[in-house]
Design a protein around this motif. Structure first.
Motif, PDB file in Angstrom:
ATOM      1  N   GLN A 105       0.842  -1.202   0.000  1.00  0.00           N
ATOM      2  CA  GLN A 105       0.000   0.000   0.000  1.00  0.00           C
ATOM      3  C   GLN A 105       0.878   1.253   0.000  1.00  0.00           C
ATOM      4  OE1 GLN A 105      -3.235   0.833  -0.277  1.00  0.00           O
ATOM      5  NE2 GLN A 105      -2.616   2.971  -0.050  1.00  0.00           N
ATOM      6  N   SER A 109       1.268   4.340  -2.731  1.00  0.00           N
ATOM      7  CA  SER A 109       1.069   5.774  -2.464  1.00  0.00           C
ATOM      8  C   SER A 109       2.349   6.585  -2.673  1.00  0.00           C
ATOM      9  CB  SER A 109       0.457   6.022  -1.083  1.00  0.00           C
ATOM     10  OG  SER A 109       1.040   5.253  -0.094  1.00  0.00           O
ATOM     11  N   GLY A 142      -1.594   9.708   8.405  1.00  0.00           N
ATOM     12  CA  GLY A 142      -1.774   8.287   8.091  1.00  0.00           C
ATOM     13  C   GLY A 142      -0.582   7.825   7.276  1.00  0.00           C
ATOM     14  N   LEU A 148       4.912   7.503   1.063  1.00  0.00           N
ATOM     15  CA  LEU A 148       4.474   8.780   0.480  1.00  0.00           C
ATOM     16  C   LEU A 148       5.367   9.908   0.996  1.00  0.00           C
ATOM     17  CD1 LEU A 148       0.805   9.964   0.060  1.00  0.00           C
ATOM     18  CD2 LEU A 148       2.441  11.451   1.212  1.00  0.00           C
ATOM     19  N   LEU A 164       2.377  11.247  10.459  1.00  0.00           N
ATOM     20  CA  LEU A 164       1.650  10.866  11.689  1.00  0.00           C
ATOM     21  C   LEU A 164       0.964   9.526  11.454  1.00  0.00           C
ATOM     22  CD1 LEU A 164      -0.570  13.902  12.790  1.00  0.00           C
ATOM     23  CD2 LEU A 164       1.829  13.445  13.337  1.00  0.00           C
ATOM     24  N   MET A 167      -0.492   3.718  14.535  1.00  0.00           N
ATOM     25  CA  MET A 167      -0.159   2.300  14.709  1.00  0.00           C
ATOM     26  C   MET A 167       1.347   2.093  14.918  1.00  0.00           C
ATOM     27  SD  MET A 167      -1.061  -0.946  12.288  1.00  0.00           S
ATOM     28  CE  MET A 167      -1.547   0.020  10.967  1.00  0.00           C
ATOM     29  N   ALA A 192       0.840   9.490  16.611  1.00  0.00           N
ATOM     30  CA  ALA A 192      -0.146  10.478  17.064  1.00  0.00           C
ATOM     31  C   ALA A 192      -1.419  10.340  16.246  1.00  0.00           C
ATOM     32  CB  ALA A 192       0.415  11.891  16.898  1.00  0.00           C
ATOM     33  N   ASP A 193      -2.534  10.649  16.877  1.00  0.00           N
ATOM     34  CA  ASP A 193      -3.830  10.691  16.198  1.00  0.00           C
ATOM     35  C   ASP A 193      -3.996  12.091  15.626  1.00  0.00           C
ATOM     36  OD1 ASP A 193      -6.575  10.936  15.596  1.00  0.00           O
ATOM     37  OD2 ASP A 193      -7.096   9.481  17.155  1.00  0.00           O
ATOM     38  N   ALA A 217     -12.218  10.990  13.824  1.00  0.00           N
ATOM     39  CA  ALA A 217     -10.838  11.488  13.720  1.00  0.00           C
ATOM     40  C   ALA A 217     -10.656  12.310  12.440  1.00  0.00           C
ATOM     41  CB  ALA A 217      -9.864  10.317  13.743  1.00  0.00           C
TER      42      ALA A 217
END
Ligand SMILES: C[S@@+](CC[C@H](N)C(=O)[O-])C[C@H]1O[C@@H](n2cnc3c(N)ncnc32)[C@H](O)[C@@H]1O
Length: 298
Positions: A105, A109, A142, A148, A164, A167, A192-193, A217
């Protein structure tokens, strides 16, 4: 159902499965052709599939395409691996995906920076110069395995990229990819979220992919990112495209639900950017297969 309709139903199901299997197998052949480690009869027959599918010239040796072989491998392998996760039931949470799926993935990206320079920058005079200045900063929400983020740092030699992710496992993979890259000193990742992002006026460019970020989120994150942009900075929202055929639209929604993300169309993305005070909002037309992209400036 009488005997004839049973027969018709069997023909329709078998016909549909055969047609879809051809597409899935073409993706597998593209992944094999772009896998540097594949050789022998497997690679030769995969090349024959690609030639018959009309891609022989772009995949020639050397290839004539704007993406690296590794990126195209990710573009081909990622949908197959994610579809496998949907089938096996281990999909809604990215932490359930294998390292291989996350890396594929990420590679898919990695081509985002190429798409950005080709399709976004021409609409924003002077923005390339802004990213070329010392001190230019980007936020990658993400970030996954960081592909990316690494791709943007390679495309813009002065750009510092902060990734950020929530996971820890994917961030360990990201750290390894960053350390192995030539831009390690300009890419950092943080656990971080995005909904809790506290940076203010810190970034020139930010990316958030709605199909991968769950609610709330995503909505909270967009508000936080708007505040984290420097004046004149650009926020790019990746979103679904629901303007295709009934089948394409249904597939887009199915995948977003499968990823546990936020189904958002271009108009909603534009409204969201406007609601957070962004201007010069523009829907960017990307090549087929790429996500929807709507951008605005702070
Ligand atoms: C498909 S991956 C992104 C791939 C990435 N562009 C790359 O190069 O590897 C989506 C990522 O979003 C992360 N994510 C989901 N919710 C998040 C949140 N609230 N804040 C930050 N990251 C989040 C997931 O953990 C997952 O790693």
């Amino acid at each position: 159902m009488d005997e004839t309709s049973d027969e018709q139903a069997a023909v329709r199901i078998a016909g549909a499965v055969r047609e879809w299997d051809l597409g899935a197998t073409c993706l597998a052949a593209l992944a094999v052709v772009t896998d540097g480690a594949a050789g022998g009869d497997l690679a030769a027959t995969a090349r024959a599939v690609m030639a018959a599918a009309g891609l022989g010239d772009v995949l020639a040796d050397p290839p004539r395409m704007p993406f690296s072989a590794e990126q195209v491998h990710g573009m081909a392998a990622s949908p197959l691996l994610q579809a496998t996760a949907l089938v096996s039931g281990s999909h809604a949470d990215w932490s359930a995906h294998s390292d291989e799926t996350l890396i594929a993935q990420g590679r898919a990206s990695a081509s985002a920076a190429t798409l950005f320079t080709t399709f976004v920058l021409p609409h924003f005079a002077g923005f390339a110069d802004r990213l070329a200045r010392p001190g230019a900063r980007m936020l990658d929400v993400g970030t996954g395995v960081g592909a990316l983020a690494i791709g943007y740092a390679q495309a813009f030699p002065q750009l510092h990229v902060t990734g950020l992710d929530v996971m820890p496992r994917v961030l360990r993979l990201a750290q390894a990819q960053i350390e192995a890259s030539p831009v390690a000193e300009r890419v950092e990742v943080r656990q971080a979220d995005v909904a809790e992002l506290a940076d203010e006026a810190a970034y020139d460019l930010a990316w958030i992919p709605a199909p991968f970020i769950p609610q709330p989120a995503f909505s909270n994150g967009v508000a936080r990112i708007a505040a984290a942009l420097r004046p004149g900075g650009m926020l790019m929202i990746g979103h679904g495209i629901y303007e295709g055929t009934e089948l394409e639209n249904a597939i887009a929604r199915f995948k977003t639900v499968g990823y546990g993300g936020t189904p958002l169309d271009g108009e909603s993305a534009a409204r969201l950017l406007a609601a957070h005070g962004l201007t010069a909002i523009r829907r960017i037309q990307l090549p087929p297969g790429a996500p929807g992209l709507t951008v605005g400036l702070r």
